[in-house]
Design an enzyme around this catalytic site. Structure first.
Site, mmCIF file in Angstrom:
data_model
loop_
_atom_site.group_PDB
_atom_site.id
_atom_site.type_symbol
_atom_site.label_atom_id
_atom_site.label_comp_id
_atom_site.label_asym_id
_atom_site.label_seq_id
_atom_site.Cartn_x
_atom_site.Cartn_y
_atom_site.Cartn_z
ATOM 1 C CB THR A 19 -0.959 -0.240 1.507
ATOM 2 O OG1 THR A 19 -1.442 -1.450 1.027
ATOM 3 C CG2 THR A 19 -2.145 1.555 1.540
ATOM 4 C CB ALA A 49 13.047 -4.978 -3.192
ATOM 5 N NE ARG A 51 7.019 -10.740 0.460
ATOM 6 C CZ ARG A 51 6.414 -11.005 1.685
ATOM 7 N NH1 ARG A 51 6.055 -11.787 2.253
ATOM 8 N NH2 ARG A 51 5.478 -9.561 2.004
ATOM 9 C CB VAL A 136 4.207 8.608 14.043
ATOM 10 C CG1 VAL A 136 2.897 9.666 15.492
ATOM 11 C CG2 VAL A 136 4.944 8.575 15.038
ATOM 12 N N GLY A 191 -7.552 -1.596 3.566
ATOM 13 C CA GLY A 191 -5.943 -1.257 4.139
ATOM 14 C C GLY A 191 -5.381 -0.191 4.514
ATOM 15 C CG ASP A 205 -0.263 0.561 14.716
ATOM 16 O OD1 ASP A 205 0.234 0.688 13.904
ATOM 17 O OD2 ASP A 205 -1.084 1.704 14.416
ATOM 18 C CE LYS A 209 0.767 4.072 13.702
ATOM 19 N NZ LYS A 209 -0.720 4.041 13.351
HETATM 20 N N1 HSE Z 1 -2.740 0.115 10.684
HETATM 21 C C1 HSE Z 1 -2.674 1.510 10.868
HETATM 22 C C2 HSE Z 1 -4.296 2.246 11.665
HETATM 23 C C3 HSE Z 1 -1.894 1.924 9.829
HETATM 24 O O1 HSE Z 1 -4.979 1.362 11.315
HETATM 25 O O2 HSE Z 1 -4.007 3.692 11.537
HETATM 26 C C4 HSE Z 1 -0.919 3.456 9.763
HETATM 27 O O3 HSE Z 1 0.300 3.107 10.647
#
Ligand code: HSE
Length: 440
Positions: A19, A49, A51, A136, A191, A205, A209
């Protein structure tokens, strides 16, 4: 406008074409001219690079390899952009790039939060830059705001909605009463979610941050292992409703606060008074409030995830690195953002040629037909009325405030309409005009 630069373009290698990688490639290609004018040099993708191909990005003409280390060891590449994610291969890629004397740009919050201390130490030894704005809050330049814009301040605290997926889930639950799992699936399809969505809903997550933000706010090493992390999986729709009845919104907040005893570093569901700006940050959007002793509270808002918002931060870092690569001080951050000899001669419009929607308040006598006269003056000039509201006559002067919202129109035309309105016998005094921007 054609740009010409005497210096050779900087060559970059993109590792990872998911993404963010796809978005970065697209933005670099689409805005190449403008980016070069800002950076002072062209930026060319020398190698990618990946995949697998990314159907949202046409890389024809750019060499693509399946081997990330081919990019990292490519002598042509000056800057490695790490967009693989995770802690394992990404870490090797970044460390090898540094060993090879290449600058690095990364969007990898997990990597920076967990291994950042080691990475930065090695980068200092080797004299290279590691830039991580995209790690972040996606497209919000909050690292730059804290690190550069607020550098005069002693930061007291910061609080952020820094996981778009979690905020999207909470917003949909509150607004539409949707079930948790159902909304999560949608966030994954869009995404936004991490490869392992527990990182989103359990606050990991956000804690990555927050760890980064706290370090740059307070000048402390990265200490992800000390962050308190609580997810949103136990929240029910009833919690959301009760909080609402009390005048609050529930948000999954990351909070970092300096106290006499130490620094609080915590991620958890939080009730916020519903009238706070940050309580009204909905969907996948992120926001970070930073309180500094000089600036007071400032708020940064925008898309916290997604292809091009995150690419926006990756490319901004690239521009910073390119500016810093030159030893010529005149090529450091330019005062007006663009390189002085690259300023455009695009004209500034006079206000009469500017266009906006309008709020109009007309003080009218309470006679039959006044509204019709007002409406016809506007319609004669092609001004489309969006809504009309008529309030009670005020006792002291018997005038009726008539409030109109119009669609967008050039200011010149509105000046003309207002002059005609003010000339009506049934209109008293000046028409109040306030411009309206939806900022959508
Ligand atoms: N998974 C993270 C979010 C993506 O939903 O904020 C951005 O860091």
């Amino acid at each position: 406008m054609m740009e010409s630069f005497s210096v050779k373009p900087v060559k970059v290698g993109i590792c990872g074409l998911g993404t963010v990688g796809g978005g970065t490639y697209n933005v670099l290609k689409r805005n190449a001219g403008e980016i070069a004018r800002r950076a002072g040099r062209g930026i060319e993708v020398a190698q990618i690079a990946a995949r697998r191909p990314n159907s949202r990005c046409d890389t024809s003409g750019t060499p693509v390899t399946a081997d990330v280390f081919a990019v990292v060891n490519n002598p042509e590449v000056d800057i490695v952009i790490e967009l693989i994610g995770g802690y394992t291969v990404a870490r090797e890629v970044v460390m090898q790039a540094i060993e090879n004397g290449k600058h690095v740009v990364t969007a990898n919050k997990a990597l920076i939060a967990v291994h950042g201390n080691e990475i930065f130490a090695r980068a200092r030894d080797k004299g290279v830059i590691v830039a991580f704005e995209a790690a972040v809050a996606g497209g919000i330049p909050v690292i730059k705001a804290i690190r550069e814009g607020l550098s005069a301040n002693r930061i007291n605290w910061l609080a952020g909605i820094i996981n778009g997926t979690g905020n999207f889930i909470l917003s949909e639950m509150r607004e539409k009463g949707r079930a948790f799992a159902d909304v999560l699936k949608e966030a994954q399809a869009l995404g936004y979610a991490e490869a392992d969505p527990t990182f989103d809903v359990e606050g990991i997550d956000a804690a990555h941050k927050l760890t980064i933000l706290a370090s740059i706010a307070f000048g402390i090493p990265l200490q992800f292992d000390k962050a308190y992390t609580e997810g949103i999986t136990r929240l029910t729709s009833a919690d959301v409703t009760y909080a609402e009845a009390l005048g609050y919104r529930i948000k999954h907040l990351g909070v970092a606060r300096r106290t006499d005893k130490g620094i609080e570093l915590r991620v958890h569901p939080t009730l916020i008074p519903a009238d706070r700006l940050i309580a009204n940050v909905n969907g996948v959007m992120n926001a970070v409030m930073v309180n500094g002793d000089a600036a007071g509270s400032t708020l940064y808002y925008g898309a916290g995830a997604g292809m091009e918002p995150t690419a926006s931060s990756v490319v901004a870092d690239l521009v910073d690195v390119v500016r810093a690569m030159t030893t010529d001080p005149e090529n450091r951050v330019p005062h007006l953002a663009f390189q002085p000899d690259e300023l455009s001669d695009h004209p500034i419009l006079p206000i009469a040629q500017c266009e906006s929607a309008y709020y109009l308040r007309v003080q009218a006598k309470d006679h039959p037909g006044v509204l019709a006269q007002v409406a016809s003056i506007l319609s004669e000039r092609g001004i489309n009325i969006e809504s009309v509201m008529q309030k009670e006559a005020e006792e002291h002067d018997g005038l009726v405030p008539m409030i109109l919202l119009t669609h967008r129109v050039a200011e010149q035309r509105m000046d003309d309409a207002i002059a005609a309105l003010e000339a009506l016998d049934d209109v008293a005094g000046q028409v109040m005009r306030i411009r309206v921007e939806q900022l959508a």
